[in-house]
Write an enzyme that holds these catalytic residues in place. Structure first.
Site, PDB file in Angstrom:
ATOM      1  N   LYS A 180       0.860  -1.181   0.000  1.00 50.23           N
ATOM      2  CA  LYS A 180       0.000   0.000   0.000  1.00 50.23           C
ATOM      3  C   LYS A 180       0.898   1.235   0.000  1.00 50.23           C
ATOM      4  O   LYS A 180       1.421   1.650   1.029  1.00 50.23           O
ATOM      5  CB  LYS A 180      -0.901  -0.003   1.242  1.00 50.23           C
ATOM      6  CG  LYS A 180      -1.560   1.333   1.586  1.00 50.23           C
ATOM      7  CD  LYS A 180      -2.484   1.851   0.502  1.00 50.23           C
ATOM      8  CE  LYS A 180      -3.158   3.161   0.928  1.00 50.23           C
ATOM      9  NZ  LYS A 180      -2.237   4.324   0.946  1.00 50.23           N
ATOM     10  N   GLU A 256       8.667   1.701  11.550  1.00 51.55           N
ATOM     11  CA  GLU A 256       9.636   2.804  11.472  1.00 51.55           C
ATOM     12  C   GLU A 256       8.813   4.076  11.560  1.00 51.55           C
ATOM     13  O   GLU A 256       8.180   4.475  10.594  1.00 51.55           O
ATOM     14  CB  GLU A 256      10.441   2.707  10.174  1.00 51.55           C
ATOM     15  CG  GLU A 256      11.702   3.556  10.204  1.00 51.55           C
ATOM     16  CD  GLU A 256      11.475   4.930   9.618  1.00 51.55           C
ATOM     17  OE1 GLU A 256      11.293   5.879  10.426  1.00 51.55           O
ATOM     18  OE2 GLU A 256      11.475   5.070   8.397  1.00 51.55           O
ATOM     19  N   CYS A 290      12.177  11.455   8.345  1.00 47.48           N
ATOM     20  CA  CYS A 290      12.060  11.044   9.743  1.00 47.48           C
ATOM     21  C   CYS A 290      13.377  11.191  10.482  1.00 47.48           C
ATOM     22  O   CYS A 290      13.401  11.280  11.713  1.00 47.48           O
ATOM     23  CB  CYS A 290      11.552   9.614   9.832  1.00 47.48           C
ATOM     24  SG  CYS A 290      12.533   8.433   8.902  1.00 47.48           S
ATOM     25  N   GLU A 386       7.598  16.535  15.603  1.00 44.75           N
ATOM     26  CA  GLU A 386       8.331  16.292  14.361  1.00 44.75           C
ATOM     27  C   GLU A 386       7.929  17.370  13.358  1.00 44.75           C
ATOM     28  O   GLU A 386       6.764  17.471  12.971  1.00 44.75           O
ATOM     29  CB  GLU A 386       8.000  14.899  13.830  1.00 44.75           C
ATOM     30  CG  GLU A 386       8.849  14.477  12.659  1.00 44.75           C
ATOM     31  CD  GLU A 386       8.637  13.013  12.286  1.00 44.75           C
ATOM     32  OE1 GLU A 386       9.590  12.397  11.783  1.00 44.75           O
ATOM     33  OE2 GLU A 386       7.525  12.507  12.511  1.00 44.75           O
TER      34      GLU A 386
END
Length: 487
Positions: A180, A256, A290, A386
């Site tokens: 996906k 992750e 990230c 973040e």
């Protein structure tokens, strides 16, 4: 020419080796973030398509697991060669649907291809062990077997590399897949699927489902007991949801997740090297990574000089559509640009000083300028969230203990960067920083041969390196009756 390239990419669902439309006939628009215009329409999968994809993976699993390691290794090597041979095609598609400059997109293609090569080499190295039982009563035999059908969910920021980092070890281990890709960047995944399909990958081994509803795909599959593994790269909140779903059927999970990387610069650091590293760690993919440096902790004695140099370097960067000769492109979409700007405004409202940037571009596309903040309050959201954008808050520190405390004061633990000429300090900090990866005097940690992953809320498991293939293997143990010694 670029439009012809985009138009040639399959836009259906790859299920059981065939391209097909969504059962519903619905489509999902893919946008160019540099212009806000629609690039293409791809199939928008529903529940029936998801079921068909998993059925194909399940049906193919036994035969695929029985193929020889050499066969899988050579297929991956062929895939590596094919991706490298089509570097410009992949780079152009990445640039158009994701926005990153062509030069950076080419780097991603090379990085993504490296996973195909690396895991092709790892395929034939999977082994077990055979030894005498310590009490002398028999033998211990361990082997590795593919975990089974996998759901692989990839993000939009590295649409090729994050895909090959999952697909390559699954192929190497002998697992079938339902992929996906992110709804913002499905074209790169469809292009890779077309390449792999053309290399003779057996039907049903790789199935690709594009969908506007990630939950439709994940919940449908995670509730099916035939699915044996999920690998997800994305936000921590979504990762938590997937782990809850995985608990029902005890689905093997690799996560992750988010990061909030500290970037530590000590008084003895080579300042030129530190600024170079800061620009790379902050501006790779325009901060949409990230492992991007999010919090810059600089020794007070050099904080002003470091900040001045960083501002000068960032203000010199050229921005524009990725297909033009620029240093940075747009953010992924309007929502991402708004999120970044909200964090900056909150920091300034709380007392932070704006050294450069801070206002979104008013032209077409989703551009945001490099932004440097100083005097940032300790409780400012920009230090705890973040950012996923080109924003660099700089905070001074006085002692090593203070720097470590600030760096570890986060629920995340993916990556960190440190700059010092003191080897003892560097090794000491590698142990003290609560992260899965540390860049020592360099602003890049990613390498196909190294284990990528984090601790705390940044995830579970590792991708890449010799560790990466183990995520797709189950260990089997046989106790063999064979008394040792003389009868």
């Amino acid at each position: 020419m670029t439009d012809d390239l985009i138009a040639a990419i399959p836009t259906g669902l790859l299920i059981d080796g065939e391209w097909r439309p969504a059962v519903s006939g619905r489509h999902l628009g893919v946008e160019d973030p540099a212009t806000g215009k629609t690039l293409a329409q791809v199939a928008d999968a529903g529940a029936e398509d998801v079921d068909a994809a998993l059925a194909a993976a399940v049906d193919a699993q036994a035969d695929w697991a029985a193929t020889t390691p050499r066969f899988r290794a050579e297929l991956l090597r062929s895939a590596y060669d094919a991706v490298v041979a089509n570097r410009e095609k992949f780079a152009t598609v990445i640039s158009r649907e994701m926005g990153k400059p062509l030069a950076e997109a080419r780097t991603e293609v090379d990085y993504g291809a490296d996973f195909l090569r690396w895991f092709g080499e790892e395929t034939t190295r999977v082994g077990g062990r055979y030894q005498a039982a310590p009490d002398g009563n028999g033998r211990i035999l361990t082997t590795a077997a593919p975990v089974g059908p996998c759901l692989l969910i990839t993000p939009w920021n590295f649409p090729l590399a994050m895909l090959t980092r999952k697909v390559a070890p699954a192929i190497a281990a002998g697992c079938t897949m339902v992929v996906k890709p992110a709804s913002l960047t499905p074209l790169t995944a469809l292009l890779l699927a077309e390449v792999l399909n053309g290399l003779g990958l057996p039907r049903g081994v790789l199935n690709v489902i594009t969908s506007s509803s990630a939950s439709t795909v994940s919940q449908r599959l995670m509730h099916d007991r035939r699915l044996r593994k999920v690998s997800f790269t994305g936000s921590t909140p979504v990762g938590r949801t997937l782990l809850r779903l995985a608990s029902d059927n005890i689905v093997r999970s690799s996560m992750e997740l988010g990061g909030n990387a500290p970037f530590l610069v000590f008084a003895d650091a080579d300042l030129d090297r530190a600024v170079d590293g800061a620009v790379v760690a902050k501006m790779r993919n325009n901060g949409q990574s990230c492992v991007a440096a999010n919090r810059f902790y600089v020794h007070r004695s050099i904080a002003v000089e470091f900040t001045d140099r960083l501002v000068t370097r960032l203000e010199a960067l050229r921005f524009g559509p990725g297909t033009e000769p620029v240093d940075a492109g747009p953010l992924a979409d309007e929502a991402q640009r708004d999120t970044v700007h909200t964090l900056v405004r909150a920091a300034v409202a709380g007392g932070a000083a704006l050294r450069t940037g801070g206002e979104p571009d008013t032209g077409p596309g989703y551009f945001y300028p490099p932004t440097v903040l100083t005097s940032v309050p300790p409780d400012s959201p920009v230090l705890h969230n973040e950012i996923f954008g080109p924003v660099a808050p700089v905070v001074p520190f006085d002692t090593e203990d203070e720097a470590v405390s600030l760096a570890n004061e986060s629920e995340f633990g993916l990556a960190a960067y440190l700059f010092t000429e003191n080897l003892d300090r560097a090794l000491r900090l590698v142990d003290r920083l609560q992260v899965g990866m540390v860049g020592v005097n360099q602003g890049v940690v990613s390498n196909a041969a190294a284990p990528f992953g984090g601790v705390k809320a940044s995830g579970l498991g590792r991708e890449g390196g010799s560790e990466g293939i183990r995520e797709y293997l189950d260990v089997r143990y046989a106790a063999i009756s064979s008394p040792l010694g003389r009868p």
